[in-house]
Design an enzyme around this catalytic site. Sequence first.
Site, PDB file in Angstrom:
ATOM      1  N   CYS A   1      -0.590   4.098   2.255  1.00  0.00           N
ATOM      2  CA  CYS A   1      -0.328   3.928   3.683  1.00  0.00           C
ATOM      3  C   CYS A   1       1.145   4.172   4.003  1.00  0.00           C
ATOM      4  CB  CYS A   1      -0.676   2.514   4.150  1.00  0.00           C
ATOM      5  SG  CYS A   1      -2.088   1.761   3.349  1.00  0.00           S
ATOM      6  N   ASP A   2       2.050   3.610   3.196  1.00  0.00           N
ATOM      7  CA  ASP A   2       3.461   3.560   3.592  1.00  0.00           C
ATOM      8  C   ASP A   2       4.387   4.465   2.782  1.00  0.00           C
ATOM      9  OD1 ASP A   2       2.838   1.674   5.532  1.00  0.00           O
ATOM     10  OD2 ASP A   2       2.935   0.040   4.083  1.00  0.00           O
TER      11      ASP A   2
ATOM     12  N   CYS B   1       0.825  -1.215   0.000  1.00  0.00           N
ATOM     13  CA  CYS B   1       0.000   0.000   0.000  1.00  0.00           C
ATOM     14  C   CYS B   1       0.856   1.260   0.000  1.00  0.00           C
ATOM     15  CB  CYS B   1      -0.916  -0.028   1.219  1.00  0.00           C
ATOM     16  SG  CYS B   1      -1.937   1.430   1.382  1.00  0.00           S
TER      17      CYS B   1
END
Length: 310
Positions: A139-140, A136
């Site tokens: 997200c990261d 992701c």
Amino acid sequence: MTQNIDYDLVIIGGGPSGLTAGLYAARAKLNVILIEKMAPGGQILATDWIENYPGFPEGLTGCDLAQKMAEQAKRFGLNIECGDVTSLDLSQPVKKIKFCDRVISTHAIIIATGASPQKLNVPGEDANLGKGVSFCATCDGPFFRDKVVAAVGGGDSAVQESLFLTKFAKKVYLIHRRNKLRATQILQERAFANDKIEFVWDSVVTGIDGLFGVEKISVKNGKTGESGEIAVDGCFIWIGIRPNAEFTGDAVKKNDAGFILVDSNMETSVPGVFAVGDVRDTPLRQVATAVGDSAIAAISSNHYIENLKK
Ligand code: NAP
């Protein structure tokens, strides 16, 4: 006949397809509940930017779209509960759903559980999950500011998310097993024009390594047979998806890859059980196709329930 039955319709999964089915079912005044494992939104929560869903000419984030869809469905009274469906009993016309510590009964079910990222299944992948291995970018990605990362895959996800990663990383190695991308043309053109993306063609990742998180990946060229290492701080994997349909067991028919087979009404091999969006066998997986599936499934399930109650 409705006595002792908890719901007319249970929708399992709260991504764009589940939320659309919920909107249509709530507007049809069905006694409906939507069960979602985590937060409503599904896979689009991991999508930084959606620019091919009609009606939003500037595009919008996956989070924003999910929120708008949930708000719209709730406005018509859709009840969303959080929980994990672990099994189904579809052997009788009244279907049973095991959900947390409860068993609920329903006339009809719409399965909208989507799909999850496929793993590479190479050494170091699991051990470094959350320590540099990710599925992701939304997200990261921000953790990789001015760092070097690898992105694996050649489809829409790999190319779109690699482009997103270039907002943070100083370099993205896009590693693809062939020398031609599968991604849609406009994404390919953007990636080829982006100086921060270096393509590693005809190559597969054979291992991910590092003492304190990801430090390097091992890569093998499928054409020359040559192996080598690339120093990276992170490795993002987008090599396709697998259906979230394990909880259905053998109750509904599936294709060889485990995606649920449906007819043109989105009905599975079991009457009154429908499947929509990424979890079903389909030639195209887009938000636009998922919501189309769900409108059909909601109306089909309404007809099914009306016929039962006649
Ligand atoms: P995908 O389209 O199935 O692409 C998977 C990619 O990974 C392919 O390039 C494939 O190579 C490669 N691959 C598969 N197994 C591999 C392995 N073991 N090792 C190395 N590479 C491997 O998957 P996706 O990109 O996740 O997309 C899933 C669906 O969502 C698609 O229908 C896609 O169109 C849709 N989607 C759309 C958008 C958008 O519209 N913007 C964004 C994201 C996803 P080959 O090409 O050689 O097969």
